[in-house]
Design an enzyme around this catalytic site. Structure first.
Site, mmCIF file in Angstrom:
data_model
loop_
_atom_site.group_PDB
_atom_site.id
_atom_site.type_symbol
_atom_site.label_atom_id
_atom_site.label_comp_id
_atom_site.label_asym_id
_atom_site.label_seq_id
_atom_site.Cartn_x
_atom_site.Cartn_y
_atom_site.Cartn_z
ATOM 1 C CD GLU A 1 41.889 43.734 32.190
ATOM 2 O OE1 GLU A 1 40.943 44.343 32.872
ATOM 3 O OE2 GLU A 1 42.792 42.984 31.801
ATOM 4 C CD GLU B 1 44.927 45.853 29.525
ATOM 5 O OE1 GLU B 1 45.576 45.938 30.704
ATOM 6 O OE2 GLU B 1 43.866 46.527 29.022
HETATM 7 C C1 BGP Z 1 44.014 46.289 32.955
HETATM 8 C C2 BGP Z 1 42.954 47.318 32.416
HETATM 9 C C3 BGP Z 1 43.953 48.834 32.146
HETATM 10 C C4 BGP Z 1 45.154 48.655 32.849
HETATM 11 C C5 BGP Z 1 46.047 47.998 33.296
HETATM 12 C C6 BGP Z 1 46.477 48.331 34.359
HETATM 13 O O1 BGP Z 1 43.171 46.084 33.952
HETATM 14 O O2 BGP Z 1 42.707 46.766 30.920
HETATM 15 O O3 BGP Z 1 43.085 50.054 32.058
HETATM 16 O O4 BGP Z 1 44.203 50.429 33.547
HETATM 17 O O5 BGP Z 1 44.702 47.258 34.406
HETATM 18 O O6 BGP Z 1 45.975 48.103 35.579
HETATM 19 P P1 BGP Z 1 46.228 50.101 36.271
HETATM 20 O O7 BGP Z 1 46.549 50.572 35.535
HETATM 21 O O8 BGP Z 1 45.559 49.810 37.903
HETATM 22 O O9 BGP Z 1 47.829 49.759 37.575
#
Ligand code: BGP
Length: 474
Positions: A176, A370
Site C-alpha cells: 500500500e 487483500e
Molecule cells: C491494509 C493492510 C493490512 C490489513 C488491512 C486491514 O491496509 O495492508 O495490513 O491490516 O489493511 O486493516 P485493519 O487490519 O486495520 O482492519
C-alpha cells in the site's frame, strides 16, 4: 454466466503480514521494526523509540505464527490454498537496516516457512516491506525521504531474492505504497513535527515516494536478474471512492483524489511520472531530488503486475478534509450500503468497478492481494463460530470478481486478507477478526492462542475446490 467463472490455475489463497502475525518480535536476531513500538496499531508518531516493558504491544507476540506456522499452513492446505501471501520482516534480515551482512537466523526462518508452504503445494507470495521499516532507519536516517534507504533496501532485496530465488516467484515491493499520504510513519518511516506546514509535509512525502520508486525499480531489476520467471508487483490500497453527489465539483474533486493514489501505480507500472504530476508539484512547490539515472531506472524496470487491497467504498465531497485508514479514504457514508461495526461499508459492485477501473488504466495483470471483512466473532457455548456475515461478504465479493473477469479483467488470483485471525493494523485489536480460522486471544493479549475452524473455513474450502463455481450455487 455459462463459461467457468474463474480461469484454470487461478491463485486462490490468503494474505497476512509479518508484523501482524509472527510475533517473536525480538527473537532470532530480529531488530525492532517501526510497528513494534506502536501500542495500538498504525500510529502517526512514535512516543518512545525504546519499547516500554510495562506496555502491551500487539506485534510482540501477535498470533505466534513464528512458532506455529507449520500448524497454520496445514490448515491453509486443508482449505486448498494454491498460494499464500506474507511479508518478510526486513528487520529479521537486517536488524538495524544499515548493516553490511544479513542475519542468518532470519534467513533460515523464511527458508523453513517457504519449504513448509511448498511441502503443501502452496506458492509463497512475498511482500518485501509491509509497514515494517527497521526502526533504526526511522530514528537515525529519517525514513524514506533519505536517499540512503534506497541502497539499504536494494541490499536487502538482493539478499532475499537471491536466497529464495528457487522458492519464491511472486514478489511485491511496498505494501500500500499510496498510504504514505494517510500514515507516512508506517508506510515510509516518516515522522512530522505537529507544526509541520502541510506543503512541507507534502514535499517530504513526494521525495520519499521518489526514493521508493527508485528502490522498487532496483528490486524489479534484481528480480529479473535473479529469479527464474520471477514477477515483481506494485501494491496499492485501492478501496473504492465515489463522489458524494453529481455536483461537478464533487465529481472532479473525487477524481483528483483518486488520482492521488493512482499516481503511484502510474509511476510503478508505466515507468514515468504522469503529466498531471507537474501541476501537483507546482501547487506544493515540490522540487524532487532526482539523481542521474533515477528516471531511466524507473522507465526500464516497471512492475509486472498490480497487487491491490479492496475492502469497502466511501463517498467524497469537494473541500472536505482528506483522511484515511488502513481500509482507504475516510469519507461520507453511502446511504445505499450496509457497514460493519468498524464502519467499513460493504460494496461488492464497487469491487467489480475498481477491477475494471484498473484493468482499463493499465492493461497489466491484477492481483487481489487483500479483500476481507473484519467482524467481532463470538464463539457459541459449544465453541462453534457461525460467521455467516463473513461467508456472505466472501460470496458477494467473489461473485463480483467473477463478473469483473467476465468483463475482461485479467485477475491473477485472490488472497483473502487474514485467513487466520491476526492483529488489526489500524487498531491493534484482535477482536476485529478477518479469519476463517479463529485464534483464542483478546485485545488485552489474553488467551491460549488455540486455533479453531469457523463456518467460513469450510465455505472457502468448497469455493476453492469448485474453482469458484460454488459462489454461484444457491
Ligand atoms: C491494509 C493492510 C493490512 C490489513 C488491512 C486491514 O491496509 O495492508 O495490513 O491490516 O489493511 O486493516 P485493519 O487490519 O486495520 O482492519
Amino acid at each position: 454466466m455459462n463459461e467457468p467463472p474463474f480461469p484454470d490455475g487461478f491463485l486462490w489463497g490468503g494474505a497476512i503480514a509479518a508484523n501482524q502475525a509472527e510475533g517473536a518480535w525480538d527473537e532470532g536476531g530480529k531488530g525492532v521494526a517501526v510497528t513494534d513500538v506502536m501500542p495500538s496499531g498504525i500510529a502517526h508518531d512514535i512516543a518512545d523509540f525504546t519499547p516500554d516493558p510495562g506496555k502491551y504491544y500487539p506485534s510482540h507476540q501477535a498470533i505466534d505464527f513464528y512458532h506455529r506456522f507449520r500448524e497454520d499452513i496445514a490448515l491453509f492446505a486443508e482449505m486448498g490454498f494454491k498460494c499464500f501471501r506474507t511479508s518478510i520482516a526486513w528487520s529479521r534480515i537486517f536488524p538495524r537496516g544499515d548493516e553490511e551482512t544479513p542475519n542468518e537466523a532470519g534467513l533460515a526462518f523464511y527458508d523453513e516457512l517457504f519449504d513448509t508452504l511448498h511441502a503443501h503445494g502452496i506458492a509463497p507470495i512475498v511482500t518485501l516491506s509491509h509497514y515494517e521499516t527497521p526502526l533504526h532507519l526511522v530514528d537515525a536516517y529519517g525514513g524514506w525521504s533519505n536517499r540512503a534507504l534506497i541502497g539499504f533496501f536494494e541490499r536487502y532485496a538482493r539478499v532475499v531474492l537471491a536466497r529464495y530465488s528457487a522458492k519464491v516467484r511472486w514478489w511485491m515491493g511496498f505494501n500500500e505504497i499510496n498510504n504514505i499520504h494517510n500514515h507516512p510513519l508506517s508506510a515510509a518511516g516518516l515522522r512530522f513535527a505537529a507544526d509541520t506546514p502541510p506543503a512541507a509535509r507534502v514535499r517530504r512525502i513526494y521525495q520519499a515516494s521518489h526514493n521508493m520508486f527508485v528502490a522498487s525499480a532496483l528490486a524489479a531489476k534484481a528480480c529479473r536478474e535473479m529469479v527464474p520467471e520471477g514477477r515483481m508487483g506494485a501494491m496499492l490500497s485501492l478501496s473504492g471512492l465515489y463522489p458524494n453527489s453529481c455536483a461537478p465539483e464533487d465529481v472532479f474533486a473525487t477524481a483528483q483524489l483518486r488520482r492521488r493514489s493512482l499516481f503511484f501505480s502510474d509511476v510503478l507500472l508505466r515507468g514515468a511520472y504522469p503529466a498531471y504530476s507537474k501541476r501537483i508539484f507546482n501547487e506544493f512547490d515540490v522540487h524532487l531530488d532526482i539523481a542521474p539515472g533515477d528516471l531511466d531506472l524507473i522507465a526500464r524496470h516497471p512492475c509486472d503486475y498490480l497487487g491491490f487491497s479492496y475492502y469497502r467504498t466511501t463517498t467524497f465531497r469537494a473541500g472536505m478534509p482528506i483522511l484515511g485508514s488502513t481500509g482507504g479514504i475516510l469519507g461520507i457514508d453511502n446511504p445505499n450500503l450496509p457497514k460493519t461495526e468498524w464502519g467499513w461499508q460493504i460494496d461488492p459492485l464497487g469491487f467489480r468497478y475498481v477491477c475494471n477501473e484498473l484493468a482499463d488504466r493499465y492493461g497489466k495483470p491484477l492481483f487481489v492481494v487483500e479483500n476481507g471483512c473484519g467482524l467481532n466473532d463470538e464463539p457459541a457455548p459449544d465453541g462453534s463460530i457461525d460467521d455467516r456475515g463473513r461467508i456472505a461478504y466472501l460470496d458477494q465479493h467473489l461473485r463480483a470478481l467473477a463478473e469483473a473477469i467476465a468483463d475482461g479483467c485479467d485477475i491473477l488470483g485472490y488472497t483473502w486478507w487474514g485467513p487466520i485471525d491476526i492483529v488489526s493494523a489500524g487498531t491493534g485489536e484482535m477482536r476485529k477478526r478477518y479469519g476463517f480460522i479463529y485464534v483464542d486471544k483478546d485485545n488485552a493479549g489474553h488467551g491460549t492462542l488455540e486455533r479453531r475452524r469457523k463456518a467460513s473455513f469450510f465455505r472457502y474450502r468448497d469455493v476453492i475446490r469448485s474453482n469458484g463455481a460454488a459462489v454461484f450455487e444457491e
